[in-house]
Motif scaffolding. Structure first.
Motif, PDB file in Angstrom:
ATOM      1  N   ALA A   1       0.830  -1.205   0.000  1.00 54.29           N
ATOM      2  CA  ALA A   1       0.000   0.000   0.000  1.00 54.29           C
ATOM      3  C   ALA A   1       0.865   1.256   0.000  1.00 54.29           C
ATOM      4  CB  ALA A   1      -0.935  -0.010   1.208  1.00 54.29           C
ATOM      5  N   VAL A   2       1.930   1.252   0.774  1.00 52.83           N
ATOM      6  CA  VAL A   2       2.832   2.407   0.806  1.00 52.83           C
ATOM      7  C   VAL A   2       3.530   2.567  -0.544  1.00 52.83           C
ATOM      8  CG1 VAL A   2       4.967   3.285   1.839  1.00 52.83           C
ATOM      9  CG2 VAL A   2       3.150   2.384   3.294  1.00 52.83           C
ATOM     10  N   ALA A   3       3.939   1.469  -1.147  1.00 49.26           N
ATOM     11  CA  ALA A   3       4.607   1.533  -2.452  1.00 49.26           C
ATOM     12  C   ALA A   3       3.662   2.075  -3.522  1.00 49.26           C
ATOM     13  CB  ALA A   3       5.125   0.153  -2.845  1.00 49.26           C
ATOM     14  N   VAL A   4       2.421   1.625  -3.513  1.00 53.70           N
ATOM     15  CA  VAL A   4       1.448   2.098  -4.505  1.00 53.70           C
ATOM     16  C   VAL A   4       1.135   3.572  -4.284  1.00 53.70           C
ATOM     17  CG1 VAL A   4      -0.954   1.871  -5.256  1.00 53.70           C
ATOM     18  CG2 VAL A   4       0.463  -0.163  -4.962  1.00 53.70           C
ATOM     19  N   ALA A   5       0.960   3.980  -3.033  1.00 50.51           N
ATOM     20  CA  ALA A   5       0.677   5.387  -2.739  1.00 50.51           C
ATOM     21  C   ALA A   5       1.849   6.273  -3.148  1.00 50.51           C
ATOM     22  CB  ALA A   5       0.367   5.558  -1.253  1.00 50.51           C
ATOM     23  N   THR A   6       3.057   5.821  -2.890  1.00 52.60           N
ATOM     24  CA  THR A   6       4.239   6.591  -3.282  1.00 52.60           C
ATOM     25  C   THR A   6       4.329   6.706  -4.800  1.00 52.60           C
ATOM     26  OG1 THR A   6       5.389   5.836  -1.298  1.00 52.60           O
ATOM     27  CG2 THR A   6       6.744   6.722  -3.076  1.00 52.60           C
ATOM     28  N   ALA A   7       4.090   5.608  -5.491  1.00 49.79           N
ATOM     29  CA  ALA A   7       4.130   5.641  -6.957  1.00 49.79           C
ATOM     30  C   ALA A   7       3.055   6.571  -7.505  1.00 49.79           C
ATOM     31  CB  ALA A   7       3.951   4.230  -7.512  1.00 49.79           C
ATOM     32  N   ALA A   8       1.873   6.553  -6.897  1.00 44.13           N
ATOM     33  CA  ALA A   8       0.792   7.423  -7.368  1.00 44.13           C
ATOM     34  C   ALA A   8       1.143   8.895  -7.188  1.00 44.13           C
ATOM     35  CB  ALA A   8      -0.498   7.093  -6.622  1.00 44.13           C
ATOM     36  N   LEU A   9       1.881   9.207  -6.148  1.00 42.85           N
ATOM     37  CA  LEU A   9       2.273  10.599  -5.918  1.00 42.85           C
ATOM     38  C   LEU A   9       3.416  11.045  -6.830  1.00 42.85           C
ATOM     39  CD1 LEU A   9       2.095  10.723  -2.028  1.00 42.85           C
ATOM     40  CD2 LEU A   9       0.527  11.788  -3.656  1.00 42.85           C
ATOM     41  N   LEU A  10       4.249  10.114  -7.254  1.00 46.29           N
ATOM     42  CA  LEU A  10       5.422  10.469  -8.050  1.00 46.29           C
ATOM     43  C   LEU A  10       5.167  10.455  -9.557  1.00 46.29           C
ATOM     44  CD1 LEU A  10       8.208   8.596  -6.058  1.00 46.29           C
ATOM     45  CD2 LEU A  10       7.614  11.022  -5.989  1.00 46.29           C
ATOM     46  N   VAL A  11       4.187   9.701  -9.998  1.00 43.40           N
ATOM     47  CA  VAL A  11       3.901   9.608 -11.429  1.00 43.40           C
ATOM     48  C   VAL A  11       3.166  10.874 -11.863  1.00 43.40           C
ATOM     49  CG1 VAL A  11       2.575   8.325 -13.154  1.00 43.40           C
ATOM     50  CG2 VAL A  11       3.827   7.105 -11.386  1.00 43.40           C
ATOM     51  N   PRO A  12       3.537  11.453 -12.999  1.00 41.55           N
ATOM     52  CA  PRO A  12       2.841  12.669 -13.436  1.00 41.55           C
ATOM     53  C   PRO A  12       1.387  12.383 -13.807  1.00 41.55           C
ATOM     54  CG  PRO A  12       4.376  11.929 -15.118  1.00 41.55           C
ATOM     55  CD  PRO A  12       4.596  11.061 -13.917  1.00 41.55           C
ATOM     56  N   ARG A  13       0.567  13.408 -13.703  1.00 40.18           N
ATOM     57  CA  ARG A  13      -0.850  13.268 -14.033  1.00 40.18           C
ATOM     58  C   ARG A  13      -1.034  12.962 -15.506  1.00 40.18           C
ATOM     59  NH1 ARG A  13      -3.827  18.318 -11.051  1.00 40.18           N
ATOM     60  NH2 ARG A  13      -3.291  17.711  -8.934  1.00 40.18           N
TER      61      ARG A  13
END
Length: 71
Positions: free
Chosen positions: A18-30
């Motif tokens: 969950a932390v990895a997915v949340a971090t990836a979601a924040l780092l990937v551009p819109r």
């Protein structure tokens, strides 16, 4: 032999994921949406409901869910 983990030890992999997915979601551009995204199939108004055809088509789903909840 089956490896037995305690409930607490079994939660850690899911929390890490969950932390990895949340971090990836924040780092990937819109991903930009085209301006035509909100142009629905039926843009007519009826009885004060905008996009009435799109709204009315969902009433059957609502009825189906209500019947499922009652049974």
């Amino acid at each position: 032999m089956r490896l037995m983990l305690s409930r607490r030890a079994g939660i850690w992999p899911f929390l890490a994921l969950a932390v990895a997915v949340a971090t990836a979601a924040l780092l990937v551009p819109r991903t930009p949406q085209p301006l035509s995204y909100h142009h629905f199939a039926d843009q007519r108004n009826w009885l004060g409901f905008p996009n009435f055809g799109d709204v009315a088509s969902n009433l059957l789903f609502l009825q189906f869910l209500n019947e499922k909840a009652e049974s």
